[in-house]
Design an enzyme around this catalytic site. Structure first.
Site, PDB file in Angstrom:
ATOM      1  N   ASN A 190      59.984  49.291  20.871  1.00 38.53           N
ATOM      2  CA  ASN A 190      61.080  49.852  20.074  1.00 38.53           C
ATOM      3  C   ASN A 190      62.009  50.604  21.017  1.00 38.53           C
ATOM      4  O   ASN A 190      61.787  51.766  21.353  1.00 38.53           O
ATOM      5  CB  ASN A 190      60.533  50.775  18.988  1.00 38.53           C
ATOM      6  CG  ASN A 190      59.743  50.009  17.951  1.00 38.53           C
ATOM      7  OD1 ASN A 190      60.319  49.351  17.076  1.00 38.53           O
ATOM      8  ND2 ASN A 190      58.418  50.050  18.062  1.00 38.53           N
ATOM      9  N   GLU A 191      63.031  49.885  21.471  1.00 40.46           N
ATOM     10  CA  GLU A 191      63.960  50.428  22.459  1.00 40.46           C
ATOM     11  C   GLU A 191      64.882  51.458  21.808  1.00 40.46           C
ATOM     12  O   GLU A 191      64.981  51.528  20.571  1.00 40.46           O
ATOM     13  CB  GLU A 191      64.790  49.278  23.058  1.00 40.46           C
ATOM     14  CG  GLU A 191      63.966  48.172  23.726  1.00 40.46           C
ATOM     15  CD  GLU A 191      63.405  48.572  25.100  1.00 40.46           C
ATOM     16  OE1 GLU A 191      63.253  49.779  25.370  1.00 40.46           O
ATOM     17  OE2 GLU A 191      63.106  47.652  25.884  1.00 40.46           O
TER      18      GLU A 191
END
Ligand code: F6R
Length: 248
Positions: free
Chosen positions: A148-149
């Site tokens: 989850n950037e």
């Protein structure tokens, strides 16, 4: 966020492995399954090595364990030397008595048209066995948890994501060059991670000091997805002294 600071990553990994082993044994005693969320990368390697030793020397059994890994590159064949599937087999699964049908790593070969349904079914499988008892996390230099950037929302679900440039650069060495690193990955979303009943995040080294400070002391922001963990009722950051060096 409660932060446990250890002299070095070995000591810290011992404490985390012990927590996981205790949980597995406690569930065994209750006649229940133990549902683990697992991470790859360099940070959890020693934890897995200690769990393998506990299996071999202390009879720790994984027969009641069901595990779900956070992420996998896309596209990626499970047998590839670069796959997280392979990593998990080499670091843990091949050395303990977990049943093949009880561990899950996102499938990096699902055809694009089927991805959405696949991601939903991956989460459904977690829920069907009662949800994650324990989620182990690492943290990217940019604050990513799973993949989850930055920009990922707190309610994000399991999905295909485009990897940050910095994430691909960090992986470049292992892949023998940036151009070999996949551009995408399947990741468990932030929401299903936060659904775990207990979360432990590992961080070692100076490289992680500033992002750890941001996550622990900074605002909750999509710019540092690990900061979403501030909202969790039972999370610990387990860090070495270098990763803790910027905490005030
Ligand atoms: C891996 C994962 C990533 C890593 C992170 C840190 O499954 O989800 O978030 O935990 O990139 O990687 P290392 O531990 O190699 O510094």
């Amino acid at each position: 966020i409660p932060t446990q600071i250890f002299a070095d990553s070995k000591e810290a990994s011992n404490a985390v492995a012990k927590e996981i082993a205790d949980l597995i044994r406690q569930k065994q005693k209750e006649g229940k399954k133990c549902v683990l969320g697992l991470a790859t990368g360099s940070s959890p390697k020693t934890v897995y090595a200690i769990l393998v030793r506990m299996h071999k020397e202390e009879g720790l059994s994984f027969k009641n364990v069901i595990s779900f890994n956070l992420d996998e590159y896309y596209q990626m064949e499970p047998e590839s030397i670069y796959s997280y599937h392979r990593f998990m087999k080499e670091q843990l699964f091949d050395h303990v008595d977990i049943a093949k049908e009880n561990y899950f790593v996102p499938d990096g070969t699902v055809p694009p048209a089927l991805l959405r349904d696949y991601c939903t079914s991956y989460e459904n499988k977690i829920n069907a066995v009662g949800g994650l008892d324990f989620q182990l996390l690492g943290i990217g230099g940019n604050g990513h948890i799973g993949f989850n950037e930055p920009g990922s929302l707190i309610n994000s679900r399991t999905r295909l994501i485009t990897l940050d440039h910095s994430t691909r650069v960090a992986a470049g060495m292992e892949f023998g060059g940036l151009h070999n690193v996949p551009r995408k990955a399947i990741t468990l979303g932030v929401a299903p991670i936060l659904n775990a009943r207990r979360i432990v995040l590992l961080a070692w080294g100076e490289r992680k000091a500033s992002v750890i400070r941001g996550a622990v002391e900074g605002p909750v922001t999509e710019l540092n997805p690990a900061s979403y963990l501030q909202a969790h009722p039972d999370v610990s950051f387990v860090v070495d002294e270098s990763a803790a060096s910027e905490l005030t």
